[in-house]
Design an enzyme around this catalytic site. Structure first.
Site, PDB file in Angstrom:
ATOM      1  N   ASP A  12      29.522  30.492  29.213  1.00 36.20           N
ATOM      2  CA  ASP A  12      29.593  30.757  27.777  1.00 36.20           C
ATOM      3  C   ASP A  12      28.423  31.666  27.420  1.00 36.20           C
ATOM      4  OD1 ASP A  12      30.040  30.758  25.074  1.00 36.20           O
ATOM      5  OD2 ASP A  12      29.978  28.579  24.824  1.00 36.20           O
ATOM      6  N   ASP A  50      30.340  36.151  23.156  1.00 40.09           N
ATOM      7  CA  ASP A  50      30.761  34.784  22.841  1.00 40.09           C
ATOM      8  C   ASP A  50      32.232  34.746  22.454  1.00 40.09           C
ATOM      9  OD1 ASP A  50      30.755  32.115  22.167  1.00 40.09           O
ATOM     10  OD2 ASP A  50      29.668  32.368  20.286  1.00 40.09           O
ATOM     11  N   GLU A  68      36.874  25.922  21.040  1.00 34.92           N
ATOM     12  CA  GLU A  68      35.486  25.526  21.309  1.00 34.92           C
ATOM     13  C   GLU A  68      34.628  25.677  20.068  1.00 34.92           C
ATOM     14  OE1 GLU A  68      31.221  26.222  22.563  1.00 34.92           O
ATOM     15  OE2 GLU A  68      32.619  27.505  21.426  1.00 34.92           O
ATOM     16  N   GLU A  69      34.878  26.753  19.312  1.00 30.56           N
ATOM     17  CA  GLU A  69      34.045  27.043  18.154  1.00 30.56           C
ATOM     18  C   GLU A  69      34.244  26.042  17.013  1.00 30.56           C
ATOM     19  OE1 GLU A  69      31.712  28.995  18.383  1.00 30.56           O
ATOM     20  OE2 GLU A  69      32.186  30.752  19.603  1.00 30.56           O
TER      21      GLU A  69
END
Length: 309
Positions: free
Chosen positions: A200, A138, A172-173
């Site tokens: 992802d 990830d 994104e996180e």
């Protein structure tokens, strides 16, 4: 070897070198998920190093810069989960364009940030907050896939029927911020995007479950595209375009999407998400499956969109 056979040989070598490579996948993931990258947290010098790494390969493969500052599309990312002094951080999408002179474009994306030391409220490893969360699956796995697909389409000696836009999303996180920013400030017109493929967490293949292909219901064209497609790995489809990754931002703009994902595992957002646990053989097979899907989608003049909720 006469000139004709030499040209054929060189073409064959060039096409072979365009194929996804386990060696290259290992190189990319081991680089991006090394301890010295400190988990690639948004706003860190290490995520900047990752961005530069991606830029270098986009340039190497001859992609046209399609950001607002070369390959970069800078934006500001806000930390919302916890109160921190630097709650607004610099971030950027990295965008490269393969211009085939077509009216429509296929977007291929993956986010390159991760959660650093897990101190922004997004770690699942409460006993190890403050330690490096490397994020090999990830999402170094998705970035490695992005770079190998960029290489494939840039080097395969075929002028495809669609343009291809390769995007490494930032932040994104912190809430899909990079893809949200792109879809609100697109560097190609959204109405010219044929569909979007997102990667992802594609590095921890489980043969019992297979790889999920989410978003299958977002266009009536996908069932026909997938018809007859085979792979040496197991895969299954899910209809919904929503989900916890960057394809959601495109889906909300009425763009068909597919999200490739090998599923959750005990190391998700924990310190154990390391490169040594990646299944590189399966990762290569996932990319080969994606190439088949992309290539088949080239036969569809214009895809419709279906809202799945």
């Amino acid at each position: 070897m006469n000139r004709y056979f030499l040209l054929i040989f060189l073409l064959a070598v060039s096409v072979a070198n365009a194929q996804p490579s386990e060696k290259k996948l290992k190189k990319h993931i081991h680089y991006l998920a090394a301890d010295n990258m400190k988990g690639r947290q948004t706003g860190s010098k290490e995520v900047e190093t990752a961005a530069t790494y991606i830029e270098r390969y986009f340039k190497k493969y001859g992609l046209t810069p399609k950001g607002t500052d070369g390959y970069r599309q800078p934006f500001e990312a806000r930390v919302r989960r916890v109160v921190v002094a630097d709650s607004i951080r610099k971030a950027a999408n990295i965008i490269g364009f393969l211009d085939n002179g077509a009216a429509y474009t296929i977007v291929v994306g993956a986010h390159y940030d991760h959660i650093g030391y897990g101190d922004l409220g997004n770690s699942k490893d409460s006993l190890n907050i403050g330690k490096i969360h490397n994020g090999a699956d990830d999402n170094a796995s998705g970035v490695a896939g992005l770079l190998e697909l960029a290489k494939h389409y840039a080097k395969n000696k075929i002028k495809e029927r669609f343009n291809l836009l390769f995007i490494a999303f930032g932040a994104e996180e912190l809430g899909l911020l990079g893809s949200k920013y792109f879809t609100e400030h697109p560097t190609v017109a959204l109405n010219t995007i044929q569909w979007m493929l997102n990667m992802d967490m594609i590095g921890r293949y489980n043969p019992g479950n297979g790889v999920a292909v989410i978003g299958y219901g977002t266009s009536s064209c996908f069932p026909e595209i997938f018809k007859g497609i085979t792979s040496d790995i197991k895969f299954y489809t899910g209809r919904d375009g929503n989900g916890g990754s960057d394809q959601t931002s495109f889906y909300k703009k009425n763009i068909p999407v597919l999200f490739f994902h090998t599923g959750g595992h005990p190391d998700y957002h924990k310190t154990g998400d390391d490169a040594s646990k990646i299944d590189f053989k399966a990762l290569k097979s996932i990319l080969e499956l994606e190439i088949r899907v992309i290539d088949r989608s080239m036969n569809v003049p214009k895809m419709d969109f279906i809202w799945t909720n």
